[in-house]
Motif scaffolding. Sequence first.
Motif, short mmCIF file in Angstrom:
data_model
loop_
_atom_site.label_atom_id
_atom_site.label_comp_id
_atom_site.label_asym_id
_atom_site.label_seq_id
_atom_site.Cartn_x
_atom_site.Cartn_y
_atom_site.Cartn_z
N ALA A 60 58.20 46.24 45.64
CA ALA A 60 58.62 47.34 44.99
C ALA A 60 58.11 47.35 43.47
O ALA A 60 57.92 48.56 43.00
CB ALA A 60 60.33 47.12 44.92
N ALA A 61 57.94 46.28 42.78
CA ALA A 61 57.36 46.21 41.44
C ALA A 61 55.95 46.48 41.38
O ALA A 61 55.41 47.45 40.74
CB ALA A 61 57.62 44.99 40.85
N LEU A 62 55.07 46.13 42.49
CA LEU A 62 53.71 46.58 42.61
C LEU A 62 53.61 47.86 42.86
O LEU A 62 52.71 48.65 42.61
CB LEU A 62 53.09 45.65 43.62
CG LEU A 62 52.58 44.23 43.21
CD1 LEU A 62 52.19 43.63 44.54
CD2 LEU A 62 51.53 44.57 42.21
N LEU A 94 48.36 48.48 50.29
CA LEU A 94 48.87 49.36 49.26
C LEU A 94 47.52 50.24 48.48
O LEU A 94 46.56 49.45 48.59
CB LEU A 94 49.56 48.57 47.96
CG LEU A 94 50.90 48.05 48.49
CD1 LEU A 94 51.35 47.20 47.08
CD2 LEU A 94 51.72 48.92 48.82
N PRO A 95 47.79 51.42 48.20
CA PRO A 95 46.74 52.07 47.49
C PRO A 95 46.43 51.45 46.28
O PRO A 95 47.15 50.80 45.63
CB PRO A 95 47.28 53.48 47.63
CG PRO A 95 48.57 53.24 47.60
CD PRO A 95 49.02 52.16 48.43
N SER A 96 45.07 51.77 45.78
CA SER A 96 44.73 51.13 44.46
C SER A 96 45.49 51.97 43.54
O SER A 96 45.99 52.97 43.57
CB SER A 96 43.14 51.27 44.28
OG SER A 96 42.50 50.59 45.12
N PRO A 97 45.65 51.30 42.37
CA PRO A 97 45.44 50.00 41.81
C PRO A 97 46.21 48.76 42.35
O PRO A 97 45.78 47.83 42.35
CB PRO A 97 45.50 50.16 40.19
CG PRO A 97 46.40 51.02 39.94
CD PRO A 97 46.53 51.99 41.03
N ALA A 98 47.27 49.11 42.81
CA ALA A 98 48.18 48.11 43.27
C ALA A 98 47.54 47.12 44.22
O ALA A 98 47.53 45.99 44.28
CB ALA A 98 49.67 48.65 43.81
N GLY A 99 46.97 47.98 45.40
CA GLY A 99 46.20 47.03 46.32
C GLY A 99 45.20 46.19 45.99
O GLY A 99 44.78 45.14 46.77
N ALA A 100 44.56 46.38 44.98
CA ALA A 100 43.55 45.63 44.25
C ALA A 100 43.68 44.63 43.28
O ALA A 100 42.89 44.00 42.87
CB ALA A 100 42.33 46.64 43.84
N VAL A 101 44.94 44.51 42.84
CA VAL A 101 45.50 43.60 41.94
C VAL A 101 45.12 42.20 42.56
O VAL A 101 45.49 41.64 43.53
CB VAL A 101 46.86 43.45 41.69
CG1 VAL A 101 47.90 43.05 43.03
CG2 VAL A 101 47.25 42.66 40.53
N PRO A 102 44.50 41.06 41.34
CA PRO A 102 43.87 39.59 41.77
C PRO A 102 45.41 39.06 42.23
O PRO A 102 46.38 39.11 41.50
CB PRO A 102 43.33 39.11 40.73
CG PRO A 102 42.91 40.56 39.90
CD PRO A 102 43.81 41.40 40.22
N ILE A 103 45.34 38.11 43.22
CA ILE A 103 46.37 37.37 43.71
C ILE A 103 46.03 35.85 43.66
O ILE A 103 44.92 35.50 44.15
CB ILE A 103 46.75 37.54 45.16
CG1 ILE A 103 47.21 39.16 45.35
CG2 ILE A 103 47.89 36.77 45.62
CD1 ILE A 103 47.41 39.74 46.53
N VAL A 104 47.01 35.07 43.20
CA VAL A 104 46.83 33.67 43.25
C VAL A 104 47.97 33.10 43.84
O VAL A 104 49.21 33.27 43.62
CB VAL A 104 46.62 32.98 41.77
CG1 VAL A 104 46.65 31.75 42.08
CG2 VAL A 104 45.60 33.41 40.85
N MET A 105 47.77 32.60 45.08
CA MET A 105 48.87 31.96 45.93
C MET A 105 49.22 30.74 45.36
O MET A 105 48.47 29.74 45.24
CB MET A 105 48.31 31.87 47.36
CG MET A 105 48.24 33.24 47.90
SD MET A 105 48.29 33.42 49.86
CE MET A 105 50.12 33.46 49.84
#
Length: 258
Positions: A60-62, A94-105
Amino acid sequence: MREACMVCWTPLHHHLKAKAIIQHILMIEDDRRLAAMVKTYLAQHGYLIAHATAGEEGLAALRDHERAGFAAVLLDLMLPDSDGLDICRRVRALPSPAGAVPIVMLTAKGDPFDRVIGLELGADDYLPKPFEPRELLARLRAVLRRPALAAADSLPRLRFGRLEIDRDARVAQLGGQGCPLTAYQFDLLVVLAERAGRVLSRDQLIDALKGRSHEPFDRSIDVHIGRLRAAIEDDPRQPRRIITVRGSGYVFARVQDG
């Protein structure tokens, strides 16, 4: 499920410079104590942490990314309401820019399979718990540098390990050897590669390819994927570049060849 906390946290001894640029990071983690320590440590280095304790809350935040302006996501693998791998897949959809955010697991699980799957679903890096805060900071800085480096590269080429795609010359090479592709298959490869890490349905692929080819098809997208795999995969029976996500579509792996 609550996981192990970090160790070896250093005391707060750095001060933010007056002109430092504050970057907003979203942490999706159910361990509140761990999140608080991350928030305190990263604040010393110019990062402001927003904390979500569950997967749906983080999504939801993204979705409000344009307003919140998150630079990266720290994503726990084991969450009380969902699997972190599924959250990673949904973020990439998700559509950009949210879908392109870098992710560290982040995870306390040591199963290499989870690490591989996470990277194939679009995670940019992976850090097992417990971890040194300095390593978290270094990995975070590394994934945040990648988009800037990509933007600075004016060449019309996409590189994924040994695979190189030259969009202007319309040539794909694997380890320096040309890949035999039809014009349509090359366009399909470019669509996948430009959206690396995002799960794309058949309908999304068809929509993205409109105007690039006059070839009519419906579910023959699967046939084209098969032929594309035969050209660019080391073992088409066990693909590592174009991954099938059952019930959803296909994802082009961001991390390849190691």
